[in-house]
Design a protein around this motif. Structure first.
Motif, PDB file in Angstrom:
ATOM      1  N   MET A   1       0.838  -1.190   0.000  1.00 20.46           N
ATOM      2  CA  MET A   1       0.000   0.000   0.000  1.00 20.46           C
ATOM      3  C   MET A   1       0.878   1.246   0.000  1.00 20.46           C
ATOM      4  N   ALA A   2       0.520   2.168  -0.844  1.00 18.44           N
ATOM      5  CA  ALA A   2       1.233   3.433  -0.916  1.00 18.44           C
ATOM      6  C   ALA A   2       0.554   4.457  -0.014  1.00 18.44           C
ATOM      7  N   LYS A   3       1.336   5.296   0.595  1.00 15.53           N
ATOM      8  CA  LYS A   3       0.804   6.422   1.362  1.00 15.53           C
ATOM      9  C   LYS A   3       0.753   7.613   0.415  1.00 15.53           C
ATOM     10  N   VAL A   4      -0.463   8.126   0.172  1.00 19.34           N
ATOM     11  CA  VAL A   4      -0.643   9.231  -0.759  1.00 19.34           C
ATOM     12  C   VAL A   4      -1.426  10.359  -0.102  1.00 19.34           C
ATOM     13  N   THR A   5      -1.313  11.532  -0.692  1.00 23.33           N
ATOM     14  CA  THR A   5      -2.110  12.677  -0.272  1.00 23.33           C
ATOM     15  C   THR A   5      -3.174  12.910  -1.331  1.00 23.33           C
ATOM     16  N   VAL A   6      -4.425  12.993  -0.895  1.00 23.42           N
ATOM     17  CA  VAL A   6      -5.518  13.329  -1.794  1.00 23.42           C
ATOM     18  C   VAL A   6      -5.837  14.796  -1.573  1.00 23.42           C
ATOM     19  N   ARG A   7      -5.756  15.587  -2.651  1.00 27.90           N
ATOM     20  CA  ARG A   7      -6.042  17.020  -2.592  1.00 27.90           C
ATOM     21  C   ARG A   7      -7.358  17.302  -3.299  1.00 27.90           C
ATOM     22  N   TYR A   8      -8.200  18.056  -2.635  1.00 31.40           N
ATOM     23  CA  TYR A   8      -9.517  18.392  -3.177  1.00 31.40           C
ATOM     24  C   TYR A   8      -9.530  19.842  -3.646  1.00 31.40           C
ATOM     25  N   TRP A   9     -10.207  20.089  -4.759  1.00 30.41           N
ATOM     26  CA  TRP A   9     -10.315  21.430  -5.313  1.00 30.41           C
ATOM     27  C   TRP A   9     -11.786  21.807  -5.476  1.00 30.41           C
ATOM     28  N   ALA A  10     -12.077  23.085  -5.322  1.00 25.34           N
ATOM     29  CA  ALA A  10     -13.399  23.675  -5.590  1.00 25.34           C
ATOM     30  C   ALA A  10     -14.512  22.917  -4.875  1.00 25.34           C
ATOM     31  N   ALA A  11     -15.501  22.411  -5.617  1.00 27.20           N
ATOM     32  CA  ALA A  11     -16.660  21.749  -5.015  1.00 27.20           C
ATOM     33  C   ALA A  11     -16.258  20.503  -4.224  1.00 27.20           C
ATOM     34  N   ALA A  12     -15.211  19.814  -4.643  1.00 27.98           N
ATOM     35  CA  ALA A  12     -14.748  18.640  -3.906  1.00 27.98           C
ATOM     36  C   ALA A  12     -14.204  19.055  -2.546  1.00 27.98           C
ATOM     37  N   LYS A  13     -13.482  20.152  -2.504  1.00 24.48           N
ATOM     38  CA  LYS A  13     -12.951  20.671  -1.236  1.00 24.48           C
ATOM     39  C   LYS A  13     -14.093  21.071  -0.307  1.00 24.48           C
ATOM     40  N   ALA A  14     -15.100  21.726  -0.852  1.00 29.82           N
ATOM     41  CA  ALA A  14     -16.253  22.129  -0.035  1.00 29.82           C
ATOM     42  C   ALA A  14     -16.983  20.902   0.502  1.00 29.82           C
ATOM     43  N   ALA A  15     -17.147  19.883  -0.314  1.00 33.23           N
ATOM     44  CA  ALA A  15     -17.868  18.680   0.110  1.00 33.23           C
ATOM     45  C   ALA A  15     -17.074  17.870   1.137  1.00 33.23           C
ATOM     46  N   ALA A  16     -15.751  17.828   0.988  1.00 34.11           N
ATOM     47  CA  ALA A  16     -14.909  17.082   1.920  1.00 34.11           C
ATOM     48  C   ALA A  16     -14.716  17.836   3.235  1.00 34.11           C
ATOM     49  N   GLY A  17     -14.765  19.158   3.161  1.00 38.75           N
ATOM     50  CA  GLY A  17     -14.531  19.966   4.359  1.00 38.75           C
ATOM     51  C   GLY A  17     -13.067  20.133   4.713  1.00 38.75           C
ATOM     52  N   VAL A  18     -12.185  19.634   3.856  1.00 37.91           N
ATOM     53  CA  VAL A  18     -10.735  19.778   4.041  1.00 37.91           C
ATOM     54  C   VAL A  18     -10.095  19.962   2.670  1.00 37.91           C
ATOM     55  N   ALA A  19      -8.905  20.530   2.646  1.00 34.18           N
ATOM     56  CA  ALA A  19      -8.191  20.726   1.383  1.00 34.18           C
ATOM     57  C   ALA A  19      -7.445  19.474   0.943  1.00 34.18           C
ATOM     58  N   GLU A  20      -6.974  18.704   1.908  1.00 30.15           N
ATOM     59  CA  GLU A  20      -6.234  17.482   1.590  1.00 30.15           C
ATOM     60  C   GLU A  20      -6.216  16.572   2.799  1.00 30.15           C
ATOM     61  N   GLU A  21      -5.945  15.298   2.533  1.00 26.82           N
ATOM     62  CA  GLU A  21      -5.839  14.326   3.626  1.00 26.82           C
ATOM     63  C   GLU A  21      -5.084  13.095   3.136  1.00 26.82           C
TER      64      GLU A  21
END
Length: 84
Positions: A1-21
Motif C-alpha cells: 500500500m502506498a501512502k498518498v495525499t488526496v487534494r480536493y479542489w473547488a466543489a470537492a474541497k467544499a464537500a470534503a470539508g478539508v483541502a487534503e488528507e
C-alpha cells in the motif's frame, strides 16, 4: 500500500470539508473507495463528475483500478470548473 495525499479542489474541497488528507491505497480505485467511505454523501456525488491527476499526470479514461499509486504521491481531485 502506498501512502498518498488526496487534494480536493473547488466543489470537492467544499464537500470534503478539508483541502487534503492522507490515505493508504495501491490504486486510484482503492483511494477513491476510501474517500467515499470517509465522506459519504455530497463528496460521493461530486466525485462522479471529477477528473483526476496522479502525480501531475491526467488519468483520463483509464480504468481507476489500473492506475497504480506511488508512495508519497498525490491524487488531485478536480471537479468541472466554470469560466476560462
Amino acid at each position: 500500500m502506498a501512502k498518498v495525499t488526496v487534494r480536493y479542489w473547488a466543489a470537492a474541497k467544499a464537500a470534503a470539508g478539508v483541502a487534503e488528507e492522507p490515505y493508504e491505497a495501491a490504486t486510484l480505485a482503492e483511494a477513491l473507495d476510501a474517500v467515499r467511505g470517509r465522506h459519504p454523501g455530497d463528496l460521493t456525488r461530486v466525485l462522479l463528475r471529477c477528473s483526476f491527476l496522479v502525480d501531475g499526470d491526467p488519468v483520463g479514461t483509464r480504468a481507476h483500478e489500473t492506475v497504480r499509486l506511488a508512495d508519497g504521491g498525490t491524487v488531485e481531485v478536480l471537479p468541472p470548473f466554470a469560466g476560462g
